[in-house]
Design an enzyme around this catalytic site. Structure first.
Site, PDB file in Angstrom:
ATOM      1  N   HIS A  18     131.057 -27.217 -79.926  1.00 28.40           N
ATOM      2  CA  HIS A  18     130.321 -26.368 -81.115  1.00 28.40           C
ATOM      3  C   HIS A  18     128.724 -26.749 -81.335  1.00 28.40           C
ATOM      4  O   HIS A  18     128.403 -27.631 -80.750  1.00 28.40           O
ATOM      5  CB  HIS A  18     131.081 -26.605 -82.576  1.00 28.40           C
ATOM      6  CG  HIS A  18     131.235 -27.987 -83.061  1.00 28.40           C
ATOM      7  ND1 HIS A  18     130.061 -28.759 -83.194  1.00 28.40           N
ATOM      8  CD2 HIS A  18     132.426 -28.671 -83.164  1.00 28.40           C
ATOM      9  CE1 HIS A  18     130.735 -29.784 -83.580  1.00 28.40           C
ATOM     10  NE2 HIS A  18     131.943 -30.017 -83.493  1.00 28.40           N
ATOM     11  N   HIS A  21     127.770 -30.689 -81.465  1.00 28.13           N
ATOM     12  CA  HIS A  21     127.729 -31.355 -80.297  1.00 28.13           C
ATOM     13  C   HIS A  21     126.517 -30.646 -79.567  1.00 28.13           C
ATOM     14  O   HIS A  21     125.537 -31.661 -79.077  1.00 28.13           O
ATOM     15  CB  HIS A  21     129.115 -30.844 -79.467  1.00 28.13           C
ATOM     16  CG  HIS A  21     130.224 -31.240 -79.855  1.00 28.13           C
ATOM     17  ND1 HIS A  21     131.484 -30.134 -80.033  1.00 28.13           N
ATOM     18  CD2 HIS A  21     130.676 -32.141 -80.197  1.00 28.13           C
ATOM     19  CE1 HIS A  21     132.334 -30.768 -80.449  1.00 28.13           C
ATOM     20  NE2 HIS A  21     132.108 -32.009 -80.478  1.00 28.13           N
ATOM     21  N   CYS A 126     143.563 -43.599 -88.195  1.00 24.21           N
ATOM     22  CA  CYS A 126     143.276 -42.209 -88.563  1.00 24.21           C
ATOM     23  C   CYS A 126     142.855 -41.824 -86.786  1.00 24.21           C
ATOM     24  O   CYS A 126     142.170 -42.098 -86.290  1.00 24.21           O
ATOM     25  CB  CYS A 126     141.945 -42.019 -89.199  1.00 24.21           C
ATOM     26  SG  CYS A 126     141.281 -40.330 -89.152  1.00 24.21           S
ATOM     27  N   CYS A 129     139.293 -40.275 -86.399  1.00 27.03           N
ATOM     28  CA  CYS A 129     138.392 -41.247 -85.918  1.00 27.03           C
ATOM     29  C   CYS A 129     138.643 -41.914 -84.930  1.00 27.03           C
ATOM     30  O   CYS A 129     137.991 -42.727 -84.127  1.00 27.03           O
ATOM     31  CB  CYS A 129     138.447 -42.175 -87.128  1.00 27.03           C
ATOM     32  SG  CYS A 129     137.799 -41.622 -88.624  1.00 27.03           S
ATOM     33  N   CYS A 144     141.534 -40.329 -95.119  1.00 19.45           N
ATOM     34  CA  CYS A 144     140.285 -40.861 -94.479  1.00 19.45           C
ATOM     35  C   CYS A 144     139.151 -39.940 -95.135  1.00 19.45           C
ATOM     36  O   CYS A 144     139.079 -38.835 -95.021  1.00 19.45           O
ATOM     37  CB  CYS A 144     140.545 -40.682 -92.844  1.00 19.45           C
ATOM     38  SG  CYS A 144     138.877 -40.399 -92.023  1.00 19.45           S
ATOM     39  N   HIS A 147     137.988 -37.247 -92.433  1.00 15.85           N
ATOM     40  CA  HIS A 147     138.869 -36.121 -91.965  1.00 15.85           C
ATOM     41  C   HIS A 147     139.695 -35.612 -93.025  1.00 15.85           C
ATOM     42  O   HIS A 147     140.137 -34.592 -92.876  1.00 15.85           O
ATOM     43  CB  HIS A 147     139.484 -36.577 -90.556  1.00 15.85           C
ATOM     44  CG  HIS A 147     138.578 -36.897 -89.667  1.00 15.85           C
ATOM     45  ND1 HIS A 147     137.847 -38.042 -89.357  1.00 15.85           N
ATOM     46  CD2 HIS A 147     137.917 -36.392 -88.533  1.00 15.85           C
ATOM     47  CE1 HIS A 147     137.427 -38.251 -88.257  1.00 15.85           C
ATOM     48  NE2 HIS A 147     137.390 -36.950 -87.688  1.00 15.85           N
ATOM     49  N   LYS A 298     130.483 -27.839 -94.302  1.00 15.25           N
ATOM     50  CA  LYS A 298     130.856 -28.513 -93.090  1.00 15.25           C
ATOM     51  C   LYS A 298     131.289 -27.487 -92.322  1.00 15.25           C
ATOM     52  O   LYS A 298     132.247 -26.749 -92.723  1.00 15.25           O
ATOM     53  CB  LYS A 298     131.949 -29.638 -93.858  1.00 15.25           C
ATOM     54  CG  LYS A 298     131.840 -30.681 -92.450  1.00 15.25           C
ATOM     55  CD  LYS A 298     132.662 -31.834 -93.038  1.00 15.25           C
ATOM     56  CE  LYS A 298     132.933 -32.906 -91.985  1.00 15.25           C
ATOM     57  NZ  LYS A 298     133.646 -33.861 -92.269  1.00 15.25           N
ATOM     58  N   LYS A 301     137.591 -26.310 -88.394  1.00 16.84           N
ATOM     59  CA  LYS A 301     138.452 -25.353 -87.794  1.00 16.84           C
ATOM     60  C   LYS A 301     139.237 -24.654 -89.005  1.00 16.84           C
ATOM     61  O   LYS A 301     139.520 -23.475 -89.097  1.00 16.84           O
ATOM     62  CB  LYS A 301     139.545 -25.875 -87.044  1.00 16.84           C
ATOM     63  CG  LYS A 301     139.030 -26.137 -85.459  1.00 16.84           C
ATOM     64  CD  LYS A 301     140.244 -26.607 -84.632  1.00 16.84           C
ATOM     65  CE  LYS A 301     139.598 -27.029 -83.258  1.00 16.84           C
ATOM     66  NZ  LYS A 301     140.326 -27.883 -82.537  1.00 16.84           N
TER      67      LYS A 301
END
Ligand code: MSP
Length: 520
Positions: A18, A21, A126, A129, A144, A147, A298, A301
């Site tokens: 995405h 990255h 997690c 992570c 977490c 996430h 943020k 998905k």
């Protein structure tokens, strides 16, 4: 500067790339290209991180094998980087046989020298992570913080690495080297994390995680992702405990690891500790960039707002990735979060690349053709009122790059473009021509074109295709090193004919851009 070795984080392959990255790979590619303008030997490493429970579970859910999933998705990363003109030297995959073998030896060495020991452990894991978390780091609801998922309770006998043994040495290194962590303001966060650091698990029970590198001589444990992943920076160079390769001797230590702020702890605490244990020098800089949000939210998905970099190129019918590269690279000051929005993208690249920079070159060359048939006469060469600003800009841009301030360097280049545009407005070469002050008119045009060569050179790391088009029309050698740039770049004689003048960047949504898109 004899060599420059830089790396990106290696991406998990449980999905497609995405624009978060992509942001990192673009920043790194820009840094790499900038340093090719300052030294002859740049080594740029990127790749994919392919082991771990996340991949194992994603593959199982898709009814495929982890290896098939990795092959399919690693290819998507390679394709995306190609589309973005990410010109890496090597793409490493942690499933590469060579990498796996060296990681096993690294683990074995650390085990034999007593830095790794076996320990029965219960912790909160997690998957996002791919690490154990401390209860005190969770949100009030026990999630977490990155996430927002509840970590699972894992009780296993694992191998542990003696991180605590290296705590003081790492604290000292960070304090003694204020430019080790970039930007500097993040160093305090790391020093705080170091305060209550524990030994860390470096393996998982195979009964729980099968998709990992086997621990040599232990059928029940596989090497846990971070020691595997971080080692890529040396395995890619052919590191070997006993017999380091020529590449390793030449390029290590890394000049910079470019990573996101979320994985700074792993790079500035775990990685230095592994390296100290291996008796290897530490990387010179860890540059932690910020995060990219989409329309200020943020990317996730579940929100359905994940944007692939190639979809941006496609939706704007971009012939090459330069506009996207420029926009991403200048989206946030060093280490801060940036944002992507379609409207802002269009507005910014139209303003900077089409209206300011592209137009400046286009109209200057057009005037040279109109008034002088594209010919540069000896009388046009002389003192350049923009010389001080332009040569100063080269120096400022270099300084920004030395501090990994990529957006800030981009703004400096824009400011040189603005100053050059202002010079054209102020000197009004069209009026000089009307008044038949032809030498003066020619001087102004050549002053501007000489500076445009510097601009082409400085913008090259961000926009390699646009820079190449500019350089071609200016008969300028883009391979000129930054330190060899002068303000005397345009040669006397015929520079260009009318039919060879081409806009280097068409406004997005302009009629011309629409037409050229339809032609493809
Ligand atoms: N595999 C590990 C890194 C191992 S490095 C030895 C990992 N992978 S990741 O796929 O989750 O992230 C790869 C890189 O992309 C990280 O540097 C991460 O910070 C970055 N980004 C992921 N999402 C991002 C944004 N939304 N914005 C900017 N960068 C982000 O972590």
């Amino acid at each position: 500067m004899e060599k420059f070795y830089l790396t990106t984080a290696i991406d998990y392959v449980n999905g497609a790339p995405h624009i978060g990255h992509a942001y990192e790979k673009i920043l790194t590619d820009i840094i790499a290209r900038h340093y090719t303008q300052r030294c002859d030997d740049v080594y740029f490493l990127t790749g994919t991180d392919e082991h771990g429970i996340k991949i194992q579970k994603t593959a199982a859910a898709k009814g495929t094998t982890p290896k098939e999933l990795c092959d399919e998705n690693a290819q998507k990363f390679k394709d995306a980087w190609k589309a973005l003109d990410i010109d890496y030297t090597k793409f490493i995959r942690t499933t590469d046989e060579e990498h796996e073998k060296i990681v096993q030896h690294i683990f074995d060495k650390l085990l034999k020298q007593g830095d790794i020991y076996k320990h029965s452990y219960e912790g909160l894991y997690c998957q996002g992570c791919e690490c154990f978390l401390n209860a005190k780091d969770l949100t009030e609801d026990g999630l977490c913080p990155d996430h927002l998922k509840k970590p699972e309770v894992v009780k296993e006998e694992n191998y542990f690495f003696k991180l605590t043994k290296y705590k003081d040495a790492i604290i000292k290194h960070i304090k003694d080297h204020p430019d080790f962590i970039v930007p500097e303001f993040r160093a305090n966060e790391v020093l705080n994390q170091l305060e209550d650091i524990q030994d860390i698990s470096v393996s998982r029970a195979k009964s729980n995680v099968q998709w990992g590198i086997d621990v040599l001589g232990d059928d029940e444990q596989s090497i846990y992702v971070w020691i595997d992943a971080l080692s890529n920076y040396i395995t890619a160079l052919g590191y070997d405990n006993e017999n380091p390769s020529e590449n390793f001797k030449k390029y290590w230590p890394a000049d910079v690891h470019v990573i996101g702020k979320d994985i700074l702890k792993f790079h500035s605490i775990y990685w230095p500790a592994f390296l100290l244990a291996l008796d290897l020098p530490l990387p010179k800089h860890i540059f932690a960039h910020g995060w990219i949000t989409i329309d200020e939210s943020k990317m996730s998905k579940s929100l359905g707002n994940v944007i692939s970099p190639t979809s941006v190129l496609e939706s704007f019918n971009l012939e090459h990735p330069d506009a996207f590269r420029y926009y991403m690279a200048t989206s946030a000051p060093c280490g801060r979060d940036g944002n992507y929005s379609d409207d802002d993208f269009k507005e910014k690249v139209n303003a900077h690349l089409a209206n300011s920079m592209g137009n400046l070159l286009n109209r200057t060359l057009s005037m040279l053709v109109k008034y002088f048939d594209g010919e540069v006469k000896a009388e046009f060469k002389g003192e350049n009122p923009l010389a001080k600003k332009a040569l100063g800009t080269i120096q400022i841009v270099k300084n920004h790059f030395d501090n990994f301030e990529i957006a800030e360097a981009g703004l400096e280049i824009t400011s040189l473009v603005d100053a050059t545009n202002k010079f054209v407005q102020d000197t009004a070469p069209w009026t000089l021509a009307k008044e038949e002050k032809m030498d003066e008119c020619g001087q102004v045009l050549v002053n501007v074109l000489d500076i445009m060569c510097i601009i082409a050179s400085l913008i090259y790391p961000y926009c390699p295709n646009i820079a190449a088009d500019m350089a071609k029309q200016l008969s300028f050698d883009l391979k000129t090193k930054l330190d060899d740039l002068t303000t005397d770049n345009i040669k006397c004689g015929k520079l260009i004919s009318k039919e060879d003048i081409k806009p280097v960047f068409l406004r997005l949504d302009s009629e011309l851009a629409d037409k050229s898109a339809k032609k493809q």
